[in-house]
Scaffold this motif. Structure first.
Motif, mmCIF file in Angstrom:
data_model
loop_
_atom_site.group_PDB
_atom_site.id
_atom_site.type_symbol
_atom_site.label_atom_id
_atom_site.label_comp_id
_atom_site.label_asym_id
_atom_site.label_seq_id
_atom_site.Cartn_x
_atom_site.Cartn_y
_atom_site.Cartn_z
ATOM 1 N N LEU A 329 -62.557 103.245 20.568
ATOM 2 C CA LEU A 329 -61.590 103.485 19.484
ATOM 3 C C LEU A 329 -62.294 103.433 18.127
ATOM 4 O O LEU A 329 -63.107 102.531 17.895
ATOM 5 N N PRO A 330 -61.996 104.372 17.230
ATOM 6 C CA PRO A 330 -62.561 104.286 15.880
ATOM 7 C C PRO A 330 -61.852 103.171 15.099
ATOM 8 O O PRO A 330 -60.744 102.766 15.476
ATOM 9 N N PRO A 331 -62.459 102.666 14.009
ATOM 10 C CA PRO A 331 -61.765 101.658 13.190
ATOM 11 C C PRO A 331 -60.433 102.193 12.675
ATOM 12 O O PRO A 331 -60.248 103.411 12.591
ATOM 13 N N GLY A 332 -59.527 101.271 12.342
ATOM 14 C CA GLY A 332 -58.221 101.685 11.817
ATOM 15 C C GLY A 332 -57.152 101.713 12.890
ATOM 16 O O GLY A 332 -56.122 102.376 12.732
ATOM 17 N N GLN A 333 -57.389 100.986 13.985
ATOM 18 C CA GLN A 333 -56.465 101.021 15.130
ATOM 19 C C GLN A 333 -55.775 99.672 15.340
ATOM 20 O O GLN A 333 -56.396 98.633 15.153
ATOM 21 N N GLY A 334 -54.532 99.728 15.780
ATOM 22 C CA GLY A 334 -53.864 98.565 16.358
ATOM 23 C C GLY A 334 -53.455 97.485 15.375
ATOM 24 O O GLY A 334 -53.546 97.625 14.152
ATOM 25 N N LEU A 335 -53.016 96.366 15.965
ATOM 26 C CA LEU A 335 -52.484 95.238 15.203
ATOM 27 C C LEU A 335 -53.438 94.054 15.319
ATOM 28 O O LEU A 335 -53.905 93.723 16.414
ATOM 29 N N LEU A 336 -53.714 93.423 14.187
ATOM 30 C CA LEU A 336 -54.480 92.173 14.200
ATOM 31 C C LEU A 336 -53.560 91.052 13.741
ATOM 32 O O LEU A 336 -53.029 91.093 12.630
ATOM 33 N N GLU A 355 -54.982 98.898 11.944
ATOM 34 C CA GLU A 355 -53.898 99.647 11.303
ATOM 35 C C GLU A 355 -52.952 98.698 10.567
ATOM 36 O O GLU A 355 -52.447 99.006 9.493
ATOM 37 N N ARG A 356 -52.705 97.508 11.201
ATOM 38 C CA ARG A 356 -51.795 96.533 10.583
ATOM 39 C C ARG A 356 -52.326 95.122 10.789
ATOM 40 O O ARG A 356 -52.897 94.814 11.849
ATOM 41 N N LEU A 357 -52.103 94.294 9.763
ATOM 42 C CA LEU A 357 -52.541 92.900 9.830
ATOM 43 C C LEU A 357 -51.324 92.013 9.593
ATOM 44 O O LEU A 357 -50.564 92.251 8.646
ATOM 45 N N VAL A 358 -51.120 91.026 10.479
ATOM 46 C CA VAL A 358 -50.038 90.050 10.257
ATOM 47 C C VAL A 358 -50.659 88.655 10.298
ATOM 48 O O VAL A 358 -51.300 88.280 11.292
ATOM 49 N N GLY A 359 -50.496 87.901 9.218
ATOM 50 C CA GLY A 359 -51.009 86.527 9.167
ATOM 51 C C GLY A 359 -49.852 85.555 9.350
ATOM 52 O O GLY A 359 -48.743 85.808 8.870
ATOM 53 N N VAL A 360 -50.115 84.446 10.046
ATOM 54 C CA VAL A 360 -49.081 83.412 10.227
ATOM 55 C C VAL A 360 -49.675 82.071 9.822
ATOM 56 O O VAL A 360 -50.783 81.714 10.253
ATOM 57 N N HIS A 381 -51.744 97.003 4.044
ATOM 58 C CA HIS A 381 -51.138 97.066 5.376
ATOM 59 C C HIS A 381 -51.074 95.672 6.006
ATOM 60 O O HIS A 381 -51.163 95.523 7.215
ATOM 61 N N ALA A 382 -50.972 94.639 5.137
ATOM 62 C CA ALA A 382 -50.905 93.263 5.652
ATOM 63 C C ALA A 382 -49.558 92.637 5.327
ATOM 64 O O ALA A 382 -48.948 92.936 4.289
ATOM 65 N N ARG A 383 -49.099 91.780 6.230
ATOM 66 C CA ARG A 383 -47.852 91.047 6.037
ATOM 67 C C ARG A 383 -48.159 89.600 6.417
ATOM 68 O O ARG A 383 -48.932 89.342 7.346
ATOM 69 N N PHE A 384 -47.564 88.640 5.684
ATOM 70 C CA PHE A 384 -47.833 87.228 5.991
ATOM 71 C C PHE A 384 -46.517 86.507 6.215
ATOM 72 O O PHE A 384 -45.559 86.698 5.466
ATOM 73 N N VAL A 385 -46.473 85.707 7.267
ATOM 74 C CA VAL A 385 -45.238 85.026 7.655
ATOM 75 C C VAL A 385 -45.458 83.517 7.514
ATOM 76 O O VAL A 385 -46.467 82.990 7.993
#
Ligand SMILES: C[S@@+](CC[C@H](N)C(=O)[O-])C[C@H]1O[C@@H](n2cnc3c(N)ncnc32)[C@H](O)[C@@H]1O
Length: 493
Positions: A329-336, A355-360, A381-385
């Motif tokens: 897979l090239p960079p820029g894929q999936g959820l971290l 593709e997306r970053l979610v921090g908790v 493309h990051a969201r923090f909870v």
């Protein structure tokens, strides 16, 4: 008899409390004490003993399968012994490995990780899997944060220092070989201001007094410094006295960008209270690490060693990169998912790969920093909870199941107690494609890895376990950080 019991009558055969032994120290335990064995195989922990030493030591505690002993005399010095350069090393006790040559420290830490994986995790192949510890080129002056209790000396004058080893007596800090020099100057300036302004020093025994702790923090790459004064109540003994203190400290430490009051009214060992008040300047500083600029608020968690945090962040990034490449897979894929994300550094340092970053993270102040840090570094493309991982993770995983495609990659960087059982359970059931484990405690990492491997197998999804990379974030102490990963076999779902 259970382990941990002491007393002559229960000890069985072999040496007892007060006996003097000659012992060869072979290794270190995870607290930095020397480990030796008597000819009958009894394990003896010798405080201050280093691998390669032959010592005379007096037994101070005896349990069924082990004893503790006090070092009396070095019969033969380990060839790895060096002269510690720190003037307070003995009284402080914060750097138990400083008398051991640095390369030997790195090897001892690797051994701690191998032993934990083999003994606690019962995991095969630990010896081959654990790489040499990544150390520092110059393992001095690395701490970007200093937390000092405030006490009084015999003349009643304020002392800003550290607790004498094994006591609550506060010893003044004249210098410290592992602390950033700006923090040492900040502590001295704060002490002098506390004395000059007559601020009442808190007394643990009675719960009376006001000033409890001094926290000094510096951005290693930017030079910016912050001072936090922990007090027992919000109200100042004289209105404006803390503004006066800030002024006095600024005159001595030009790098100071802000001073914050933290209020901790509780009679507890926990140093910081929940409430912060800005006294002067900013309540945050800037730091640069792994190509990021990070904004750190006065009391949020950040790795205490910026130079090695960079090594750690890059190691995690490599694991994510390697995983994507292994799937073609090239960079820029999936959820971290960056779990226990603090101010967001680990996830943000790998954000361009996904593709997306979610921090908790459960600390709302750290999450506020993480959000600002995403903006500061152009990551949109990051969201923090905010919340405990054990509560937030099931929901995030369910959301992910409902959304379409792409790999799911998880980084966990828990505190020393490791992963909550509910987090292990959720990960085992959700079976992400990649789990990168960042640990500051090899014992809990070993336990968690074993459980993750067992439960994922039971749930029908097998994982391959990658190499383990110890990183030395805390030279001269017994602490070691480690990074490893589990990758789900069988490619995309
Ligand atoms: C070892 S630090 C990691 C911080 C971050 N990954 C970094 O490199 O700076 C652990 C973090 O977990 C947070 N934490 C502790 N228990 C938690 C929990 N149950 N849920 C969410 N966060 C937690 C702490 O506030 C702290 O910021």
């Amino acid at each position: 008899m259970t382990e941990g019991e002491t007393g002559e009558e229960r000890r069985g055969s072999g040496p007892g409390v007060g006996d003097r032994l000659e012992l060869a120290v072979r290794s270190l335990d995870p607290h930095g004490d020397g480990v030796a064995r008597t000819p009958d195989g009894l394990v003896v922990f010798v405080e201050g003993g280093l691998p390669g030493d032959r010592v005379e030591a007096t037994v101070t505690q005896r349990a069924a399968r082990h004893a503790r002993a006090r070092l009396e005399r070095l019969v033969e010095r380990s060839p790895q012994r060096v002269a510690p350069p720190c003037p307070v090393v003995e009284a402080c006790g914060g750097c138990p490995l400083m008398a051991l040559a640095y390369p030997a420290q790195l090897e001892a830490k690797r051994r701690t990780v191998v032993d934990a994986l083999a003994r606690i995790g019962g995991l095969d192949g630990a010896e081959e899997r654990v790489r040499p510890t990544l150390g520092m080129e110059r393992p001095w002056s690395y701490r970007n944060k200093a937390l000092h209790p405030v006490g009084r000396d015999e003349q009643g004058r304020p002392v800003v220092g550290f607790y004498r080893r094994g006591s609550h007596e506060v010893v003044p800090v004249s210098d410290c070989a592992v602390q950033h020099p700006t923090n040492v100057r900040l502590a001295a300036a704060a002490r002098d201001a506390i004395e000059a302004l007559g601020l009442p020093v808190y007394d643990e025994a009675s719960g009376r007094g006001w000033v409890r702790h001094v926290l000094a923090r510096v951005g290693e790459a930017t030079g910016e410094a912050l001072l936090v004064l922990v007090t027992a109540s919000l109200e100042e003994p004289r209105p404006g006295v803390l503004a006066d203190m800030a002024q006095r400290v600024r005159e001595r430490v030009a790098e100071l960008v802000g001073m914050v009051q933290n209020v901790n009214p509780r009679r507890t060992n926990v140093v910081l209270g929940p409430h912060n008040r800005l006294i002067w300047g900013r309540d945050r500083l800037y730091e640069r690490v792994a190509g990021l600029t990070l904004e750190l608020s006065a009391t949020a968690f950040f790795q205490v060693n910026t130079r090695q945090a960079e090594v750690l962040y890059r190691e995690v990034r490599r694991r994510v990169e390697g995983f994507l490449a292994s799937r073609g897979l090239p960079p820029g894929q999936g959820l971290l998912l960056d779990l226990y994300c603090g101010v967001g550094g680990i996830g943000l340092a790998a954000a361009d790969l996904v593709e997306r970053l979610v921090g908790v993270e459960e600390d709302p102040r750290a999450v506020a920093d993480a959000r600002r840090n995403a903006a500061l570094n152009g990551v949109d493309h990051a969201r923090f909870v905010v919340g405990p991982v054990e509560q937030v993770l099931p929901e995030e995983m369910a959301k992910r199941r409902a959304a379409a495609g792409g790999p799911v990659m998880v980084v966990v960087d828990p505190p020393r107690k490791g992963l909550d059982a509910r987090v292990v359970e959720t990960l085992a059931r959700a079976a992400p494609d990649l789990v990168v484990y960042v640990s500051c405690n090899p014992a809990t990492m070993a336990r968690d890895l074993r459980q993750l491997l067992e439960r994922t197998e039971r749930a029908g999804s097998a994982y391959e376990w990658g190499p383990v990379q110890p990183v030395d974030l805390f030279p001269h102490t017994a602490h070691v950080e480690a990074v490893t990963h589990l990758v789900r076999r069988g490619g995309a779902r």
